[in-house]
Design a protein around this motif. Structure first.
Motif, short mmCIF file in Angstrom:
data_model
loop_
_atom_site.label_atom_id
_atom_site.label_comp_id
_atom_site.label_asym_id
_atom_site.label_seq_id
_atom_site.Cartn_x
_atom_site.Cartn_y
_atom_site.Cartn_z
N SER A 223 0.85 -1.16 -0.07
CA SER A 223 -0.09 -0.05 0.03
C SER A 223 0.91 1.26 -0.04
N CYS A 224 0.16 2.54 -0.41
CA CYS A 224 1.11 3.95 -0.22
C CYS A 224 1.40 4.02 0.84
N VAL A 225 2.87 4.43 0.98
CA VAL A 225 3.40 4.89 2.45
C VAL A 225 2.79 5.88 3.17
N PHE A 226 2.00 6.69 2.39
CA PHE A 226 1.31 8.01 2.85
C PHE A 226 -0.19 7.63 3.34
N CYS A 227 -0.74 6.95 2.46
CA CYS A 227 -2.29 6.72 2.68
C CYS A 227 -2.94 5.51 2.59
N ASP A 228 -2.32 4.41 2.52
CA ASP A 228 -2.62 3.27 2.34
C ASP A 228 -3.30 2.61 1.41
N ASN A 229 -3.64 3.58 0.26
CA ASN A 229 -4.04 3.23 -1.18
C ASN A 229 -3.58 2.02 -1.43
N ARG A 230 -4.02 0.81 -1.96
CA ARG A 230 -3.50 -0.07 -2.72
C ARG A 230 -3.58 -0.12 -4.28
N ILE B 59 3.99 4.44 -3.67
CA ILE B 59 3.26 5.66 -3.69
C ILE B 59 2.16 5.64 -4.59
N CYS B 60 0.97 6.03 -4.20
CA CYS B 60 -0.41 6.00 -5.09
C CYS B 60 -0.22 7.40 -5.92
N PRO B 61 -0.93 7.29 -6.91
CA PRO B 61 -0.99 8.43 -8.01
C PRO B 61 -1.60 9.82 -7.23
N SER B 62 -2.50 9.54 -6.52
CA SER B 62 -2.84 10.70 -5.64
C SER B 62 -1.69 11.43 -4.99
N CYS B 63 -1.23 10.74 -4.00
CA CYS B 63 0.21 11.26 -3.14
C CYS B 63 1.31 11.58 -3.95
N LEU B 64 1.45 10.99 -4.97
CA LEU B 64 2.50 11.26 -6.25
C LEU B 64 2.21 12.70 -6.75
ZN LIG Z 1 -1.17 7.75 -1.17
#
Ligand SMILES: [Zn+2]
Length: 83
Positions: free
Chosen positions: A54-61, A72-77
């Motif tokens: 999962s994303c290191v910032f928000c847990d999105n998978r 890293i997920c696209p949103s956090c990127l």
């Molecule tokens: Zn994220």
């Protein structure tokens, strides 16, 4: 938590073989799909859960990008790019 009604021996190295059909039923794994499990412990139990990065910032998978080993997920990127 319910019993799977399966008893398996633990070998001298502490290994347990899990039935393949149990893994595919519980983890919804496809044939020959590589699985990783995460191990959780309580006072008297060991629980295995399918590991999904999962994303290191928000847990999105979803749609993760690897950055030096961190997912890293696209949103956090996008948020990082705007800094
Ligand atoms: Zn994220």
């Amino acid at each position: 938590m319910k019993s799977a009604m399966i008893v398996r021996p633990v070998d001298s190295n502490g290994r347990v073989v899990l039935p393949k059909n149990l893994l595919s039923d519980i983890f919804k794994a496809k044939d020959n799909e590589k699985l990783s499990v995460e191990i959780f412990c309580t006072d008297d139990s060991i629980v295995l859960k399918r590991f999904r990065p999962s994303c290191v910032f928000c847990d999105n998978r979803d749609d993760l990008v690897d950055f030096n080993g961190a997912k890293i997920c696209p949103s956090c990127l996008a948020k990082l790019k705007n800094l």
